[in-house]
Write an enzyme that holds these catalytic residues in place. Sequence first.
Site, mmCIF file in Angstrom:
data_model
loop_
_atom_site.group_PDB
_atom_site.id
_atom_site.type_symbol
_atom_site.label_atom_id
_atom_site.label_comp_id
_atom_site.label_asym_id
_atom_site.label_seq_id
_atom_site.Cartn_x
_atom_site.Cartn_y
_atom_site.Cartn_z
ATOM 1 N N ARG A 1 0.837 -1.325 -0.101
ATOM 2 C CA ARG A 1 -0.128 0.021 -0.021
ATOM 3 C C ARG A 1 0.895 1.327 0.093
ATOM 4 N NH1 ARG A 1 -2.398 -4.067 2.748
ATOM 5 N NH2 ARG A 1 -4.553 -4.395 2.201
ATOM 6 N N HIS B 1 -1.094 -2.841 -4.437
ATOM 7 C CA HIS B 1 -0.632 -3.716 -5.555
ATOM 8 C C HIS B 1 -0.504 -3.151 -7.135
ATOM 9 C CE1 HIS B 1 0.039 -6.482 -2.473
ATOM 10 N NE2 HIS B 1 -1.304 -7.170 -2.481
ATOM 11 N N HIS C 1 3.113 -13.164 -4.975
ATOM 12 C CA HIS C 1 2.000 -13.313 -4.279
ATOM 13 C C HIS C 1 1.486 -14.570 -4.006
ATOM 14 C CE1 HIS C 1 -1.321 -11.631 -2.111
ATOM 15 N NE2 HIS C 1 -1.085 -10.399 -2.004
ATOM 16 N N TYR D 1 -0.281 -17.662 -2.438
ATOM 17 C CA TYR D 1 -0.694 -18.287 -1.312
ATOM 18 C C TYR D 1 -0.242 -19.592 -1.152
ATOM 19 C CZ TYR D 1 -4.169 -14.614 -1.134
ATOM 20 O OH TYR D 1 -4.883 -13.048 -1.147
ATOM 21 N N GLN E 1 5.964 -9.283 3.786
ATOM 22 C CA GLN E 1 4.585 -9.053 4.532
ATOM 23 C C GLN E 1 4.197 -10.696 4.576
ATOM 24 O OE1 GLN E 1 2.698 -6.185 4.857
ATOM 25 N NE2 GLN E 1 0.617 -6.747 4.753
ATOM 26 N N GLU F 1 5.324 -12.338 1.558
ATOM 27 C CA GLU F 1 5.544 -11.530 0.144
ATOM 28 C C GLU F 1 6.763 -10.748 0.679
ATOM 29 O OE1 GLU F 1 2.060 -9.317 -0.265
ATOM 30 O OE2 GLU F 1 0.946 -10.603 1.084
#
Length: 351
Positions: free
Chosen positions: A81, A106, A180, A182, A289, A317
């Site tokens: 952000r 992003h 990114h 998961y 992150q 991340e």
Amino acid sequence: MNLNKQPFGETADAKPVELYTLTNTGGMQVKITTYGATVTSLMVPDRDGNPGDVVLGYDSLEAYSTRKEYFGCIAGRYANRIAGGKFSLHGTEYQLAANDGDNHLHGGIRGFDKVVWQAQGVEDDRGIGIKLDYLSPDGEEGYPGNLSISVLYTLTENNELRIDYFATTDKSTIVNLTHHSYFNLAGAGTGDILSHDLMINADRFTPVDKSLIPTGELRKVAGTPFDFTKPTAIGDRIDQDDEQLQIGGGYDHNFVLNKDAEGPCLAARAFEKKSGRTMEVYTTQPGVQFYSGNFMENNIAAKAGLLYHHRGGFCLETQHFPDSPNRPDFPSTVLEPESEYRHTTIYKFRN
Ligand code: GLA
């Protein structure tokens, strides 16, 4: 080692999209699409040698182009952000697209996750790979400068997914690229990730305000639910009465990595008992992150006909800190025309 290429479909503006499959001799296989430079599948053997897909993915190209989870993509030009989508650089103020309330997230409305990259196969001493290139034009989503980006994914013979990032610009700009995926080491779609043990090599993290923008403080993790310096189950403290966890709905925070060398350093290690799979993350970046999938709603239609649920995957991340362009005391994310952006992140698997 083997590389194979197939069509993945077409974008709304009729651009053909490809899917590359890379296979090594250690039992791993990765699938990467040119849409968003996205990893759609990552097969890793478990303790008995049985392969399982450890990353989350959607069931169609259409889902990749419309949904908001950012499964497996490269996020940029600025991952994470930027407050109010605003920053100034050398005296000029820039307004970026706002796509997360007032904030920029992003890379904006059409970030690097939603563009088609140019790909070519690469083979070197480390293993087999693909290099993905994208030219982000001056003014895209509000960013200054034509930015030329290459992302090299390599599946090594040591069961690593290695990502090398390169970028150059023709005007001063800001860059922060991340991957990114998961992860769910028990297998995508098998349930939540709360029982994974996680270690994060960070003594500090960056607490956030209500819109997930860092307050500027680098807070010690010691004595807080953010202390992952020793392996701890993700779910152990996630629902504690803690202001930061409440803001994120769980973990959605940048950790300040402890660095002991110039090259890629150990950032995190995750272990899942049932499968016996371990993932280690090494990076040249200053932060990571850790996101515990808190915004995932239940019943997301996913690949293999499965449905994903809340906290069905976690992200690590690797990145610069969020909102760095507005925080002169954070490591700089400015890229000048005479220099090159270079970073490396390695996801290493053991079983
Ligand atoms: C990042 C952010 C989260 C969320 C996800 C995508 O990890 O930090 O807040 O936006 O991306 O859903």
